[in-house]
Design an enzyme around this catalytic site. Sequence first.
Site, PDB file in Angstrom:
ATOM      1  N   LYS A   1       8.526   4.316   6.164  1.00 60.86           N
ATOM      2  CA  LYS A   1       9.625   3.153   6.823  1.00 60.86           C
ATOM      3  C   LYS A   1      11.392   3.232   6.139  1.00 60.86           C
ATOM      4  O   LYS A   1      11.680   2.981   7.006  1.00 60.86           O
ATOM      5  CB  LYS A   1       8.682   2.104   6.610  1.00 60.86           C
ATOM      6  CG  LYS A   1       7.431   1.289   7.553  1.00 60.86           C
ATOM      7  CD  LYS A   1       7.536   0.531   6.756  1.00 60.86           C
ATOM      8  CE  LYS A   1       5.680  -0.184   7.837  1.00 60.86           C
ATOM      9  NZ  LYS A   1       5.220   1.462   7.937  1.00 60.86           N
TER      10      LYS A   1
ATOM     11  N   GLY B   1       2.449   8.447   4.422  1.00 60.50           N
ATOM     12  CA  GLY B   1       2.173   6.944   4.768  1.00 60.50           C
ATOM     13  C   GLY B   1       3.483   6.119   5.352  1.00 60.50           C
ATOM     14  O   GLY B   1       4.316   6.499   5.619  1.00 60.50           O
ATOM     15  N   SER B   2       3.597   4.823   4.911  1.00 68.48           N
ATOM     16  CA  SER B   2       4.145   4.261   5.172  1.00 68.48           C
ATOM     17  C   SER B   2       5.774   4.081   3.923  1.00 68.48           C
ATOM     18  O   SER B   2       6.712   3.430   4.595  1.00 68.48           O
ATOM     19  CB  SER B   2       4.178   2.919   4.551  1.00 68.48           C
ATOM     20  OG  SER B   2       2.840   2.170   6.328  1.00 68.48           O
ATOM     21  N   VAL B   3       5.650   5.348   3.499  1.00 70.86           N
ATOM     22  CA  VAL B   3       6.851   5.916   2.642  1.00 70.86           C
ATOM     23  C   VAL B   3       8.201   5.704   3.967  1.00 70.86           C
ATOM     24  O   VAL B   3       9.011   5.984   3.597  1.00 70.86           O
ATOM     25  CB  VAL B   3       6.768   6.953   1.456  1.00 70.86           C
ATOM     26  CG1 VAL B   3       8.183   7.483   1.172  1.00 70.86           C
ATOM     27  CG2 VAL B   3       5.710   6.320   0.965  1.00 70.86           C
TER      28      VAL B   3
END
Length: 249
Positions: free
Chosen positions: A86, A82-84
């Site tokens: 980024k 997921g947003s890891v």
Amino acid sequence: MTNSLKKLFPLFLFLLLSSSICWAQQFDKQFDEMLSQEFPAGQPGASALVAVNGKIIYKKGFGMANLELNVKMQPDMVFEIGSVTKQFTAVSILMLMEQGKLKLDDEITKYIPDYPTHGQKISIHQLLTHTSGVKSYTSMASWMPLWRKDLTPLEVIDIFKNEPLDFLPGEKYSYSNSGYILLGFIIEKVSGKTYEQFVEENIFAPLGMKSSQYGSQKEIIKNRASGYQKNEGYSNAEYLSMTQPYSAG
């Protein structure tokens, strides 16, 4: 070293080793109890690893990797992060900065000339720090029906680019997936590679991250753990084309 010290030294090593073993056993039990409560047998699980000074002292899987096939979780299972994602996008931007190919103060219109900034100046730094004011497309109701569609980065940008800014750039902080979509596209424009190629060639390969790759439903990914969502019970996670989270997730 005196004879007395020579006699005591093996005893000291034995006590040190024994205390280390006891310490590890003590924390193993605590980790087991805590994680088995959080991820019970028969339910979607997780893998856990604890390292001290670079040495792995604990590594174990809990719960299930796949409920339908009755596959138990193992420590080497592969997960969607997921947003890891980024952090890899941010590091890629900083790599390009170190190479002299962009500056953090550059306006995004330098790389996306037709992006509507509504008369404001939006910098790469503001995209990185969630201070750009660009509306996060994942908060838009109009995005929900599109989940299953494969989209190009420009098509994802088209979803949110004409939305009014949530606030003036630099005025405040608000988490924005859209900002990191724009960063992924800038990485492609500046490097001449796809986002997938850039992170795999410049981060994963040099660091020997052989179990990491850009997300894909099409490719066979060994040891992939399945995703679930919970309402009254568990169901398979809603399908989302991995082309849409892109460099944000």
